[in-house]
Design an enzyme around this catalytic site. Structure first.
Site: not given
Lengths: 285, 285
Positions: B118, A114-116
């Site tokens: 991203d 998710a790379k939140r």
């Protein structure tokens, strides 16, 4: 998965009720990799453009996802669904992710890619979504906002957090390589993550494009697991990345397109490629 | 909103078919603020814990969201739904977001507060989700992975991108204040964003906690819009943030909890507080 339609507020603290915590995520990951003999993480980044003529509806994407999971269930230590590829389709895409989590079941661990990167109350909502609602075992997190963006995800020691450190993309160095007093930004991130690892559930995302950087980061964080994306279909980078990363700490090698769109997209071609990766890594030991 | 259940692949390039681009996002924002006379962005971060006894089901959250929008429709220049608060509820939450976008309609601009970070194909999926599927006018983006994480969002000049620069949280300085050769990381981010602004659709997220930093960043990017969160219920920080940010470029002031959970949570209390913010900002001019 999908514990309840309305999640009780205690879940937001990452605490369990009527449930005794068993093992930290890093221990779970290490034991799982030892028992399966596989360091392979299969990235689920399934888009219609890559399926070309084999795609016409969302059901075709679902069907391909299930094919990938069935073909690799005994080979993948971990599956890493990439949230973007599901979110693209709105609520129907989220249902597809829910189904995907059910298809994976308990055979493999799961990382929600998710790379939140948000803080406080917002980060707690993301943690509730990824850990409690979807049931991921771990997530990827972006450190730009500092420790506030990491800590809300680390409260439950059974759940893992892979923090972006030195990524594998072309422009990763724009900011990550900025050097201040002899220390790069990515080394500063590694140091902070090491410091925050009191629950033994933190790891780092370290791109597989430079063995030198992997070794450099390994010196900072001896025993933290590395999630290593960016490995191509060639064995060259795989060998140097694996050997540099899998020392005191575990290296988990992610392959997405190289497996999920292998050959003629058949289950046989997908399985063959996944098996090849697992066996190459076994030969390194 | 929700253009089609299956989005044709041309949307991924951010290009329009049978549709002539009209104005860049930064021009649209500037004109919209001038015509409404409001610099207020209302953040939609609606969680059950904050509603306390007024909440028991997801329908109660929906009902409160609609109440906030109805009460502030002629006061908010922009609404900023925070993705985390919807994602927490899985596919049902995404449906709630879809409904929210329909309730907002065309009266205000919308920013999807997603802070996605991203690259390449993944970033394009997120752009497709936020711009094409949900129909946001702009999004927030995290720069940690460098220009690769920004450019896929900037292709359609009508759609805006607010890149995190200097945030307002307690640990923002962990990395953003790192100084290399006399330049902080957040200044380096501002410089790159300025360079990438060839479509006149980039802006910066600059926390409202320090007027000094806002002025510092304003020197780097004279005319880019600033999205300024972190403003409390007090007017002090609001005044210095607004005056430092709203110079050659527009300052858009975000208030979330101070408005959406105002007073006794009634439409009257919500409207009163939104109006107060708009009028205070008008008095600064």
């Amino acid at each position: 998965m999908l514990k309840t339609s309305i999640i009780p507020s205690f879940c937001l603290d990452g605490k369990r009720v009527n449930c005794v915590p068993v093992k930290s995520f890093n221990t779970r990951l290490k034991e799982h990799i030892h028992s399966t003999g596989s360091h392979l993480c299969v990235g689920l980044d399934i888009n219609p453009e890559a399926l070309k003529m084999n795609y016409s509806t969302l059901d075709d994407l679902k069907s391909h996802t299930r094919k990938v999971i069935d073909a690799t269930a005994d080979l993948a230590a971990v599956y890493k669904p990439n949230m973007a590829f599901f979110e693209r389709w709105g609520s129907e895409g989220v249902k597809w992710l829910e189904e995907t989590m059910e298809w994976i079941g308990d055979s493999a661990l799961t990382i929600g890619d998710a790379k939140r990167g948000d803080i406080g109350n917002t980060a707690r909502q993301y943690a509730a979504s990824l850990f409690n609602y979807f049931g991921f075992d771990a997530v990827t997190v972006n450190p730009y906002m500092g420790r506030d963006a990491i800590e809300p995800f680390t409260q439950d020691s059974e759940k893992g957090v892979f923090v972006l450190c030195r990524t594998s993309n072309a422009s990763a160095g724009d900011f990550q390589d900025i050097n201040s007093n002899g220390e790069t930004l990515f080394e500063s991130v590694a140091k902070l993550v090491k410091k925050l690892n009191s629950n033994d559930n933190l790891g780092l995302v370290v791109g597989g494009t430079s063995a030198t950087e992997i070794s450099q980061i390994r010196k900072v964080v001896k025993d933290l697991p590395f999630l290593i994306p960016g490995i191509g279909a060639q064995g060259g980078d795989l060998e140097s990345s694996f050997k540099s990363g899998n020392t005191d700490g575990i290296a988990l090698i992610n392959v997405s397109r190289g497996i999920i769109f292998a050959g003629d997209l058949s289950a046989k071609a997908i399985r063959k490629e996944a098996k090849r990766y697992v066996e190459i890594m076994q030969s390194f030991k």
